[in-house]
Design a protein around this motif. Structure first.
Motif, PDB file in Angstrom:
ATOM      1  N   UNK A 172       0.811  -1.217   0.000  1.00  0.00           N
ATOM      2  CA  UNK A 172       0.000   0.000   0.000  1.00  0.00           C
ATOM      3  C   UNK A 172       0.847   1.271   0.000  1.00  0.00           C
ATOM      4  N   UNK A 173       2.158   1.146   0.048  1.00  0.00           N
ATOM      5  CA  UNK A 173       3.033   2.317   0.184  1.00  0.00           C
ATOM      6  C   UNK A 173       2.857   3.337  -0.942  1.00  0.00           C
ATOM      7  N   UNK A 180       2.484   3.873   6.140  1.00  0.00           N
ATOM      8  CA  UNK A 180       2.566   2.421   6.347  1.00  0.00           C
ATOM      9  C   UNK A 180       3.684   2.057   7.321  1.00  0.00           C
ATOM     10  N   UNK A 181       4.564   3.007   7.641  1.00  0.00           N
ATOM     11  CA  UNK A 181       5.643   2.731   8.596  1.00  0.00           C
ATOM     12  C   UNK A 181       5.197   2.945  10.042  1.00  0.00           C
ATOM     13  N   UNK A 182       4.011   3.493  10.213  1.00  0.00           N
ATOM     14  CA  UNK A 182       3.533   3.781  11.557  1.00  0.00           C
ATOM     15  C   UNK A 182       2.332   2.955  11.962  1.00  0.00           C
ATOM     16  N   UNK A 183       1.411   3.605  12.666  1.00  0.00           N
ATOM     17  CA  UNK A 183       0.264   2.921  13.248  1.00  0.00           C
ATOM     18  C   UNK A 183      -0.579   2.209  12.200  1.00  0.00           C
ATOM     19  N   UNK A 480     -12.530  -6.736   5.913  1.00  0.00           N
ATOM     20  CA  UNK A 480     -11.415  -5.775   5.858  1.00  0.00           C
ATOM     21  C   UNK A 480     -10.350  -6.171   4.843  1.00  0.00           C
ATOM     22  N   UNK A 481     -10.194  -7.480   4.581  1.00  0.00           N
ATOM     23  CA  UNK A 481      -9.212  -7.904   3.577  1.00  0.00           C
ATOM     24  C   UNK A 481      -9.611  -7.379   2.199  1.00  0.00           C
ATOM     25  N   UNK A 482     -10.910  -7.356   1.921  1.00  0.00           N
ATOM     26  CA  UNK A 482     -11.372  -6.816   0.647  1.00  0.00           C
ATOM     27  C   UNK A 482     -11.024  -5.342   0.492  1.00  0.00           C
ATOM     28  N   UNK A 487      -7.008  -1.202  -1.926  1.00  0.00           N
ATOM     29  CA  UNK A 487      -5.868  -0.294  -1.727  1.00  0.00           C
ATOM     30  C   UNK A 487      -4.628  -0.797  -2.449  1.00  0.00           C
ATOM     31  N   UNK A 488      -4.399  -2.106  -2.391  1.00  0.00           N
ATOM     32  CA  UNK A 488      -3.200  -2.682  -3.000  1.00  0.00           C
ATOM     33  C   UNK A 488      -3.257  -2.585  -4.519  1.00  0.00           C
ATOM     34  N   UNK A 489      -4.407  -2.860  -5.112  1.00  0.00           N
ATOM     35  CA  UNK A 489      -4.528  -2.794  -6.574  1.00  0.00           C
ATOM     36  C   UNK A 489      -4.359  -1.357  -7.061  1.00  0.00           C
ATOM     37  N   UNK A 490      -4.983  -0.400  -6.369  1.00  0.00           N
ATOM     38  CA  UNK A 490      -4.811   1.008  -6.750  1.00  0.00           C
ATOM     39  C   UNK A 490      -3.344   1.409  -6.602  1.00  0.00           C
ATOM     40  N   UNK A 491      -2.698   0.972  -5.528  1.00  0.00           N
ATOM     41  CA  UNK A 491      -1.277   1.268  -5.312  1.00  0.00           C
ATOM     42  C   UNK A 491      -0.419   0.692  -6.423  1.00  0.00           C
TER      43      UNK A 491
END
Length: 506
Positions: A172-173, A180-183, A480-482, A487-491
């Motif tokens: 997701x970065x 993504x490095x924090x909370x 929540x996985x969905x 987010x991952x696909x857009x990233x």
């Protein structure tokens, strides 16, 4: 050892572990109350907002096809090598056996019978046409699409972008940046690992009792929860030993699994006396699924006249979603040297080939016994009987049923071991703050996860949850996985577009 401690992300390891221990205590201490809570939550996620899951499934397939058919994406090679890390056969067998191969075998044997009492199946035209059609649909392209799109995203992240963190949060970065490095990164990773644990728990809790019943039938003992837990521990021992040997051990076990799998299929196909029926029904149901694919994909039963979409289709999409945390990472790792187009078509091709062979041969043999020979597996289940007993009724129609049951038991244990090997390997990589794509997690960390993944299934077995409640655990964890998948696909598209621009599309 000090260096190892500094590299390990203890938060990501210990928070999910604590959640699992807490759930174990709740399920074992208050089985009835926990069941009621799970059923209530399932009603919300699976019924009230159930349309979320099929929309997501359709979107994943469309995105995967777009990547494969668009040259600028499809031609991207995953890694600085022209030679794939594994041969096509080894790669394909690892894709199939590291997914849900044991589950696929289990449902191949009995899913058609679970549809036998469904009003929707009767309204459409009956079991002969529609029970095998729905099995192929629920384990077909829409299901595999979850894996394929994420496998591409993770493979690009690992082999092209050379990221040193193999996690959902890292994927997701490009969209979330340093957050993504924090909370929020911790939240994403904890959700992901918890979903893996839920997927593993559901799988083991559903299918492991079949192994116990099969062995009890062969060796003459009465299956109990205690014996089932012993079988779970046996599987744990097998996959722990294998995963300690790393990817080489997983690859070798995957090849062995494929030979055992083919042996069982051939046993049913040629020794059961229903070869013609199996092949003809398989061809018919495949054609029926293709002809009605769009309608099946979008059917939601708005008036709730039968509840089929909510009880089955939504559940299956959720089931595949919770496995998305680990399996696509594993496919990505073993796909080094291949193009994105190859990963898309290969994952669909090998995955569907193994899945459809299992459902067509094992499932249609059982359907033949129901419709042609009076083995009433459907009636047994509808009258409150166990699925496992219905499966044994079907095995009893084979020549030398004890031999077939032994082959089934060995094959499922091997499949379980290979599947859990892949999951353990990925979750172990999750435990590190940084780990390169070519570096294997330490044996200590792999051993920790191999034991942890067996705990929640034991608690669920003690709680003796119903199929409906076990499905509920999966549907809840999948929601929540969905969101993370989106987010991952857009990233990925954002990151890939930037990479293509910087490399002039090369």
């Amino acid at each position: 050892m000090n260096s190892e401690n500094r590299k390990i992300d203890w938060t990501t390891m210990l928070i999910p572990f604590g959640i699992v221990i807490a759930l174990m205590a709740v399920f074992m201490a208050c089985p009835e109350q926990s069941k009621n809570v799970v059923d209530t939550l399932r009603g919300f996620f699976g019924d009230t907002i159930g349309i979320y899951y099929p929309i997501l499934a359709i979107g994943c397939v469309l995105c995967s096809l777009y990547l494969a058919l668009t040259p600028k994406y499809g031609d991207i090679r995953l890694g600085n090598t022209d030679r794939p890390a594994y041969s096509n056969f080894k790669w394909g067998t690892m894709i199939f056996t590291s997914t849900m191969a044991a589950d696929i075998m289990f449902y191949s044997l009995i899913e058609w019978a679970l549809y036998g009492g469904e009003k929707h199946v009767a309204d459409l035209g009956g079991m002969q046409m529609w029970a095998p059609t729905f099995t192929l649909f629920h384990w077909g392209p829409l299901a595999w699409g979850f894996y394929v799109i994420l496998a591409v995203c993770f493979a690009f992240m690992i082999h092209v972008r050379k990221r040193q963190r193999q996690r959902f949060s890292e994927a997701c970065r490009p969209l979330l940046g340093n957050a993504v490095d924090g909370f929020w990164g911790k939240v994403i990773d904890v959700i992901a690992i918890f979903a893996v644990v839920c997927a593993t728990a559901t799988t083991f809790s559903l299918a492991t009792p079949l192994l116990t019943n099969a062995m009890g039938s062969v060796f003459g003992f009465t299956p109990t929860t205690g014996i089932t837990i012993v079988v779970l521990l046996l599987i744990c021992a097998v996959y722990t030993i294998t995963v300690l040997f790393g990817l080489k051990g997983i690859s070798n076990l995957a090849s062995l699994c494929s030979y055992l799998f083919f042996a069982l299929l051939l046993y049913f196909l040629f020794l059961g006396g229903e070869t013609q029926y199996i092949i003809e029904t398989g061809l018919q149901s495949l054609g029926n699924m293709i002809q009605n694919f769009v309608g099946l994909s979008t059917y939601m039963d708005p008036l709730r006249e039968n509840g089929f979409a909510q009880n089955w289709t939504v559940y299956y999409w959720a089931y595949w979603l919770v496995w998305c945390v680990a399996t696509p990472f594993f496919i990505a790792i073993i796909s080094k040297g291949r193009t994105i187009r190859n990963v898309v078509w290969g994952s669909f091709g090998w995955g569907l080939a193994g899945t459809y062979m299992s459902f067509i041969i094992l499932g249609n043999y059982g359907l033949a016994q129901q419709l042609k020979h009076g083995v009433d597996a459907v009636g047994h289940i509808n009258n409150g009987g166990e699925m496992y007993d219905a499966i044994l009724m079907i095995f009893d129609t084979l020549p030398l049923p004890w031999l077939a049951l032994i082959l089934l038991t060995i094959t499922m244990i091997a499949f379980y071991s290979t599947t859990l090997d892949g999951i353990t390997y990925v979750t172990s990589s999750y435990s590190y703050n940084q780990i390169s794509p070519d570096e294997e997690p330490s044996r200590k960390v792999r051993g920790f996860w191999s034991i942890m993944l067996i705990l929640l299934p034991i608690a669920l077995l003690f709680a003796q949850n119903s199929l409906y409640s076990l499905q509920g655990v999966t549907i809840i964890a999948a929601f929540p996985v969905g969101l993370l998948l989106i987010l991952i696909v857009v990233s990925f598209f954002k990151d890939c577009s930037k990479w293509l621009k910087n490399t002039d599309g090369i």
